[in-house]
Design a protein around this motif. Structure first.
Motif, short mmCIF file in Angstrom:
data_model
loop_
_atom_site.label_atom_id
_atom_site.label_comp_id
_atom_site.label_asym_id
_atom_site.label_seq_id
_atom_site.Cartn_x
_atom_site.Cartn_y
_atom_site.Cartn_z
N PRO A 25 0.81 -1.23 0.00
CA PRO A 25 0.00 0.00 0.00
C PRO A 25 0.84 1.27 0.00
CG PRO A 25 -0.96 -1.60 1.50
CD PRO A 25 0.32 -2.19 1.02
N ALA A 26 1.96 1.27 0.70
CA ALA A 26 2.81 2.46 0.75
C ALA A 26 3.32 2.83 -0.63
CB ALA A 26 3.97 2.23 1.71
N SER A 27 3.56 1.84 -1.50
CA SER A 27 4.03 2.12 -2.86
C SER A 27 2.98 2.89 -3.65
CB SER A 27 4.37 0.82 -3.58
OG SER A 27 5.28 0.04 -2.85
N ALA A 28 1.71 2.51 -3.49
CA ALA A 28 0.63 3.23 -4.19
C ALA A 28 0.52 4.66 -3.66
CB ALA A 28 -0.69 2.48 -4.01
N PHE A 153 -6.88 -7.02 -4.90
CA PHE A 153 -8.09 -7.86 -4.82
C PHE A 153 -8.01 -9.03 -5.80
CE2 PHE A 153 -9.11 -5.45 -8.56
CZ PHE A 153 -10.02 -6.21 -9.28
N ASN A 154 -7.31 -8.83 -6.94
CA ASN A 154 -7.21 -9.88 -7.95
C ASN A 154 -5.85 -10.57 -7.96
OD1 ASN A 154 -5.87 -7.62 -8.80
ND2 ASN A 154 -6.68 -7.63 -10.89
N VAL A 155 -5.04 -10.26 -6.95
CA VAL A 155 -3.74 -10.93 -6.81
C VAL A 155 -3.64 -11.39 -5.35
CG1 VAL A 155 -1.26 -10.79 -7.31
CG2 VAL A 155 -2.84 -9.19 -8.40
N PRO A 156 -4.40 -12.43 -4.98
CA PRO A 156 -4.44 -12.85 -3.57
C PRO A 156 -3.08 -13.26 -3.01
CG PRO A 156 -5.48 -14.48 -5.01
CD PRO A 156 -5.26 -13.27 -5.83
N ALA A 157 -2.21 -13.79 -3.84
CA ALA A 157 -0.88 -14.18 -3.35
C ALA A 157 -0.12 -12.96 -2.86
CB ALA A 157 -0.10 -14.88 -4.46
N ARG A 158 -0.22 -11.86 -3.62
CA ARG A 158 0.47 -10.63 -3.20
C ARG A 158 -0.16 -10.07 -1.92
NH1 ARG A 158 3.46 -6.89 -5.91
NH2 ARG A 158 4.32 -8.74 -6.87
N ARG A 159 -1.46 -10.14 -1.81
CA ARG A 159 -2.15 -9.64 -0.61
C ARG A 159 -1.77 -10.46 0.62
NH1 ARG A 159 -6.54 -6.14 -0.23
NH2 ARG A 159 -7.68 -6.25 1.75
N ASN A 160 -1.60 -11.78 0.44
CA ASN A 160 -1.24 -12.63 1.57
C ASN A 160 0.18 -12.36 2.07
OD1 ASN A 160 -3.74 -13.90 1.49
ND2 ASN A 160 -3.01 -15.56 0.15
N PHE A 161 1.02 -11.78 1.22
CA PHE A 161 2.39 -11.50 1.62
C PHE A 161 2.53 -10.17 2.36
CE2 PHE A 161 3.74 -14.92 -1.20
CZ PHE A 161 4.84 -15.42 -0.52
N LEU A 162 1.46 -9.40 2.45
CA LEU A 162 1.52 -8.15 3.20
C LEU A 162 1.72 -8.43 4.68
CD1 LEU A 162 -1.35 -6.08 1.51
CD2 LEU A 162 1.12 -5.93 1.10
N ASP A 165 -1.09 -4.95 10.00
CA ASP A 165 -1.55 -3.58 9.80
C ASP A 165 -0.57 -2.58 10.40
OD1 ASP A 165 -3.72 -4.53 8.50
OD2 ASP A 165 -5.22 -3.87 9.95
N GLN A 166 0.00 -2.90 11.57
CA GLN A 166 0.95 -1.98 12.20
C GLN A 166 2.19 -1.79 11.32
OE1 GLN A 166 -0.40 -4.59 13.65
NE2 GLN A 166 -1.36 -4.01 15.59
N ALA A 167 2.70 -2.90 10.76
CA ALA A 167 3.89 -2.81 9.91
C ALA A 167 3.60 -2.04 8.63
CB ALA A 167 4.41 -4.21 9.58
N GLU A 168 2.46 -2.32 7.98
CA GLU A 168 2.12 -1.61 6.75
C GLU A 168 1.85 -0.14 7.01
OE1 GLU A 168 2.49 -2.74 3.84
OE2 GLU A 168 2.84 -4.83 4.35
N THR A 169 1.29 0.17 8.18
CA THR A 169 1.06 1.58 8.53
C THR A 169 2.37 2.32 8.67
OG1 THR A 169 -1.01 1.04 9.67
CG2 THR A 169 0.02 3.14 10.22
N ARG A 170 3.38 1.66 9.25
CA ARG A 170 4.69 2.31 9.39
C ARG A 170 5.31 2.59 8.02
NH1 ARG A 170 5.13 -1.26 13.75
NH2 ARG A 170 6.36 -2.76 12.56
#
Length: 604
Positions: A25-28, A153-162, A165-170
């Motif tokens: 998400p940070a990349s977007a 939403f259409n790349v579940p493998a990529r979503r599972n590798f996130l 929430d705390q780490a992605e927020t940082r």
């Protein structure tokens, strides 16, 4: 033979490109923020939900887009920044590749609304997985709002590798910092899960740093400035006593673009030589302005790496600029010959008092070659007196009537033969044992004691906390506050009781029992830095990490004078530990020099 090489469909090609550009998400958010800055915005608002997994929305008051432009911006290699190959070496904008928006649209539900300032109506465009769902006129504010929903939403493998929430927020906070720090002329806001995290008005560069990282930085920053015909350097370094154990707060910007450059980082680090504590890194916020023709920014999809035409020249100027700032503020180390402060009495001489030169007494009739009747050389009276004192010091130990009452047997060795300990160079504790001489490192030994104590606290023992009569107020960055919240349970187990106020402020109301309250802020910073350093490494127990951090931070320092009672207490507590021979980092806490070694020393 049938042909096996085929052209990929656009949807698949976009997803592959998204794998390079949009990693999380940070990349977007980075791409959306850079586009808003390039659009000439003076106000940018960011709205995040569920660490960007559900929603990333960026609203700006920039130039806006027409109905044709808003549709074209989601096509691959469509850009307004360059027209020909030569333009790659004259780039003044953050984005230019024309890949970001197409990559985002390939892996998310995107809704874009935009209106030029001279138009009455705007355009609303909806895309799902590179497929245009609708495009229609709509009323909206001048500028652009882009909402990215259900990322991957259409790349579940990529979503599972996130990550969590705390780490992605940082990561989101970090991307926000990289854009907001270099553009203090733009007002920014960041809201996460309907809670305002940042509200940054337009300000100076220093005020923007303080607004992001807290009021403490107001006194930590030193300006850096240097200008040559080919290069302009401006920014701030952080005083060396506030160096971090991670590389987190190191920001290089070239022509308002955040970059990572190990060679330039070495220039700054080398300028701080002999000033930084061990295992720490300098913090800095440095902006370089160079001719776009002298750099190449087209070497990495994320645009965070650049090549300089003359990197050695940039290194030399940057190194000199940082050195100059350090020298101007008297931070260079002074020559220290390890003078004992107890004998350096001249520093405490009262004003007006005269210095009396020392007098030398000697016997003019003394002849060292004169022989007495016994045939031995004559001995001065002063030496006889000193010799008598040495004899008193080295009196042999008088055995106790009941030796068992004065000695405590320990596994593998005996306890001290007397209740006397000696401190050597304010670093080691020395005592007699049956097999020889025991040498204890006072800092490492205390680390072991504290480590096991705090580990018990963290593993379920009832926490001991002392309430503060006057609660302490501390400021941290929003990312650091999120780490403290993530560690709240463990901190409370240790005895830290605190509440958060606003975006980057906490109030500490309770601290661990027998804890020096003056070290509260420093200890919390150390816990945060250690968490950043160890995060992502597998097999690292959070309790062990925090207990080790607390022990390292609070252990007796080298140079601390200990009396006999304190040394005896340290000795006794050390041998109540489960592993008294090792410090938490695995180094030795003690060593025994056997009698044979001591005898060899005397024999030479």
């Amino acid at each position: 033979m049938s042909n096996i090489i085929k052209l990929l469909p656009d949807a698949v090609a976009n997803q592959i490109a998204a794998g390079e550009v949009i990693q999380r998400p940070a990349s977007a958010l980075k791409e959306l923020l850079e586009n808003a800055v390039d659009a000439g915005a003076t106000e940018i608002d960011v709205l995040i939900k569920d660490a960007g997994k559900t929603l990333i929305q960026v609203t700006d008051n920039g130039c806006g887009m027409s109905a044709v432009d808003i549709r074209m911006c989601f096509e691959r290699h469509a850009t307004s920044k360059i027209q020909k190959a030569e333009d790659l070496f004259a780039i003044h904008t953050l984005g230019f590749r024309g890949e970001a928006m197409a990559s985002i649209a390939a892996v998310a539900h995107v809704e874009a609304k935009s209106r030029p300032h001279d138009a009455e109506l705007g355009t609303c465009l909806r895309i799902e997985g590179s497929k245009v769902i609708s495009q229609e006129p709509c009323p909206c504010k001048a500028g652009t709002t882009i909402a990215v929903k259900n990322l991957f939403f259409n790349v579940p493998a990529r979503r599972n590798f996130l990550k969590s929430d705390q780490a992605e927020t940082r990561h989101i906070m970090e991307e926000f910092h990289r854009v907001a720090l270099i553009r203090p002329d733009i007002a920014f806001s960041l809201t996460h899960n309907n809670k305002l995290i940042y509200k940054l008005p337009r300000s100076s560069e220093k005020s923007r740093i303080v607004g992001i990282f807290g009021k403490a930085y107001d006194q930590r920053l030193l300006p850096v400035e240097q200008k040559t015909d080919l290069l302009s350097i401006k920014g701030f370094i952080v005083k060396p006593q506030f160096a971090k154990r991670t590389r987190g707060e190191q920001y290089f910007f070239v022509n308002h673009r955040f970059i990572k450059h190990s060679y330039l980082n070495h220039a700054v680090t080398n300028a701080f030589s002999e000033l930084l504590p061990a295992d720490t890194f300098p913090s800095y916020f440095i902006h370089l302005e160079v001719d776009p023709a002298d750099i190449d920014v087209n070497i990495h999809p994320t645009k965070t790496e650049v090549n300089f035409k003359d990197a050695r020249y940039v290194y030399a100027v940057l190194h000199a600029a940082v050195k100059k700032s350090i020298g101007m503020h008297n931070l260079t180390p002074t020559i220290d010959f390890d003078m004992d402060p107890e004998i350096n009495t001249a520093l405490g001489m009262p004003a007006g008092e005269k210095v009396t030169p020392p007098s030398v007494h000697y016997n003019p009739d003394y002849n060292p070659f004169e022989q007495k009747s016994s045939g031995q050389p004559a001995t001065p009276h002063a030496f006889k007196k000193e010799h008598q004192q040495w004899e008193q010091i080295f009196q042999p130990d008088i055995p106790a009537e009941n030796p068992e009452e004065t000695q405590t047997e320990l596994p593998g060795m005996a306890g001290p033969q007397a209740e006397t300990f000696f401190q050597v160079h304010k670093k080691f504790i020395v005592c007699n044992v049956k097999s020889g001489l025991m040498l204890i490192d006072q800092n490492r030994a205390h680390q072991r004691i504290l480590y096991e104590f705090f580990l018990e606290q963290l593993q379920g023992q009832k926490p001991a906390s002392q309430q503060q009569l006057f609660p302490q107020d501390f400021h941290f960055s929003a990312g650091d506050i999120s780490i403290l919240k993530e560690l709240r349970t463990e901190l409370e187990q240790l005895g830290f009781m605190w509440e958060s106020f606003g975006t980057n402020r906490i109030v500490v109301k309770g601290i661990p029992e027998n804890f020096d309250s003056s070290k509260t802020g420093e200890t919390l910073e150390r816990i945060i830095e250690d968490f950043k350093k160890e995060s992502g490494k597998p097999g690292r127990d959070i309790h062990i990490r925090m207990a080790r951090t607390m022990a390292t931070q609070l252990a007796i320092r080298y140079g601390t004078i200990l009396n006999n009672e304190q040394m005896a207490d340290l000795f006794n507590k050390l041998f109540l530990c489960q592993l008294p021979e090792q410090a938490p980092d695995g180094s030795k806490t003690l060593s025994i020099i056997p009698m044979e070694k001591l005898e060899q020393f005397l024999k030479g």
